[in-house]
Design a protein around this motif. Structure first.
Motif, PDB file in Angstrom:
ATOM      1  N   ALA A  70       0.843  -1.190   0.000  1.00 27.36           N
ATOM      2  CA  ALA A  70       0.000   0.000   0.000  1.00 27.36           C
ATOM      3  C   ALA A  70       0.882   1.244   0.000  1.00 27.36           C
ATOM      4  CB  ALA A  70      -0.910  -0.006   1.232  1.00 27.36           C
ATOM      5  N   GLY A  71       0.596   2.159  -0.899  1.00 23.93           N
ATOM      6  CA  GLY A  71       1.404   3.371  -0.994  1.00 23.93           C
ATOM      7  C   GLY A  71       2.738   3.160  -1.654  1.00 23.93           C
ATOM      8  N   GLY A  72       3.069   1.909  -2.005  1.00 26.91           N
ATOM      9  CA  GLY A  72       4.289   1.623  -2.739  1.00 26.91           C
ATOM     10  C   GLY A  72       5.557   1.576  -1.916  1.00 26.91           C
ATOM     11  N   TYR A  73       5.464   1.395  -0.589  1.00 26.96           N
ATOM     12  CA  TYR A  73       6.699   1.285   0.186  1.00 26.96           C
ATOM     13  C   TYR A  73       6.503   0.385   1.399  1.00 26.96           C
ATOM     14  CZ  TYR A  73       5.030   4.470   3.857  1.00 26.96           C
ATOM     15  OH  TYR A  73       4.329   5.040   4.886  1.00 26.96           O
ATOM     16  N   GLY A  74       7.628  -0.135   1.872  1.00 32.37           N
ATOM     17  CA  GLY A  74       7.647  -0.921   3.094  1.00 32.37           C
ATOM     18  C   GLY A  74       8.573  -0.277   4.105  1.00 32.37           C
TER      19      GLY A  74
END
Length: 189
Positions: free
Chosen positions: A148-152
């Motif tokens: 989600a949101g493109g990051y970890g």
């Protein structure tokens, strides 16, 4: 806590986090429509999805113990950012996050045949300014593709974060304190 539950999620991160609570669980995945409804706020959206996943598990026959459903969205300017569909989508998202503070909303829900109980945990996350080269390299690492949101936060994406206010574990995908507290409330009802 010795109660056994079901985890209605294929997420390896949620599995790992739930293991930290020492709760016995069986993990399975559910297929749910994750589309956001028109005019649905991010908070209502993420909580609806968590409840839907838990209730779907009950409908699939997981009825002998509580079912935990969870969902996470990244929110900026009151818009929910889901998993990026391609590099262009990811790039646009990351440019919005770069140098700004956004919210990560993680909802959790427990369900059985009698009841559903849920809550939403909000954490503010601040990104430093990220260059185009860093955005491209991060995409090429593969990490952003399913997040989600493109990051970890727990992986390579953590290096872009300058500050968080709230639950780190909620940003990873499962708020530990709130999950244990909600389960305790659920079992007492």
């Amino acid at each position: 806590m010795t109660t056994a539950i079901y985890l209605a999620s294929a997420s390896p991160r949620r599995k790992e986090l739930l293991s930290q609570l020492g709760i016995e669980f069986t993990q399975f995945s559910v297929d749910a429509d994750e589309s956001q409804n028109n005019n649905e706020s991010p908070q209502v959206y993420v909580e609806r999805l968590a409840r839907l996943k838990a209730q779907t598990g009950v409908q699939q026959g997981y009825t002998d113990r509580p079912v935990l459903g969870s969902d996470t969205v990244v929110v900026i300017d009151n818009q929910a950012l889901v998993k990026p569909v391609d590099f262009n989508d990811f790039y646009t998202t990351f440019k919005r996050l770069s140098g700004n503070t956004h919210q990560v909303l993680t909802a959790i829900a427990f369900a059985d045949e009698r009841q559903v109980l849920s809550c939403v945990v909000s954490t503010d996350v601040t990104f430093r300014t990220v260059t185009d080269e860093e955005i491209t390299a991060y995409w090429q690492s593969g990490e952003p593709h399913d997040k989600a949101g493109g990051y970890g936060i727990q992986g390579l994406g953590g290096r872009f974060i300058t500050h968080i206010a709230g639950s780190y574990f909620a940003v990873v995908g499962l708020p530990l304190y709130e999950t244990e507290a909600l389960l305790t409330r659920f079992l007492k009802r």
